[in-house]
Scaffold this motif. Structure first.
Motif, PDB file in Angstrom:
ATOM      1  N   ALA A  42       0.881  -4.472   4.565  1.00 21.15           N
ATOM      2  CA  ALA A  42      -0.128  -4.410   5.626  1.00 21.15           C
ATOM      3  C   ALA A  42       0.301  -5.214   6.850  1.00 21.15           C
ATOM      4  N   PRO A  94       3.501  -2.780   8.924  1.00 24.27           N
ATOM      5  CA  PRO A  94       3.307  -1.357   8.638  1.00 24.27           C
ATOM      6  C   PRO A  94       4.411  -0.432   9.135  1.00 24.27           C
ATOM      7  N   SER A 148       0.844  -1.189   0.000  1.00 24.32           N
ATOM      8  CA  SER A 148       0.000   0.000   0.000  1.00 24.32           C
ATOM      9  C   SER A 148       0.883   1.244   0.000  1.00 24.32           C
TER      10      SER A 148
END
Length: 142
Positions: free
Chosen positions: A48, A51, A29
């Motif tokens: 994820a 993080p 991400s």
């Protein structure tokens, strides 16, 4: 006292293309994408499941000296630049999924003393090692 690794840098040919590859193909991400003074772009992605660790995607250039930046670009063009290693749950399945997405592999999944390993290239020529780990000891390497 150092408590953790928080940022690793991966040199890429084009930040936008690399960000799309890492996010859309690999499933990372976007974390940060800002332009700082004098046009320097700070772009990071992250997993994820981890993080706290950011992968900085940056083109070789200042503050890297010109001769070093040129050497990095040559290694990328040859597809021989080291990148990152990632843990996977099922190396063979991940390999199949990524091949279906067009990812280039330089090594198919292979049994190793430490698990199953495959080696891919990102879209900038950086190697990415995928490892499905298993318990091992030094004796497993003899």
């Amino acid at each position: 006292m150092i408590t953790a690794v928080s940022i690793v840098t991966v040199f890429v040919k084009d930040i936008d293309a690399a960000k799309a590859f890492y996010v859309d193909v690999l499933g990372f991400s976007e974390h940060t994408d800002i332009t700082l003074g004098e046009g320097y772009r700070w772009c990071t992605v992250r997993s994820a499941s981890q993080p706290d660790l950011q992968i900085q995607l940056t083109v070789p250039g200042p503050p890297v000296p010109d001769d070093m930046a040129a050497a990095i670009k040559r290694a990328q063009d040859a597809g021989n630049m080291f990148g990152i290693g990632v843990n996977v749950d099922d190396c063979r399945k991940t390999y199949e999924d990524l091949v279906a997405k067009g990812v280039e592999f330089v090594q198919t999944p292979q049994e190793r003393p430490y698990g199953v390993e495959a080696v891919a290239r990102d879209n900038s020529g950086n190697w990415m090692v995928l490892v499905e780990s298993k318990p091992y000891s030094p004796a497993d390497f003899t």
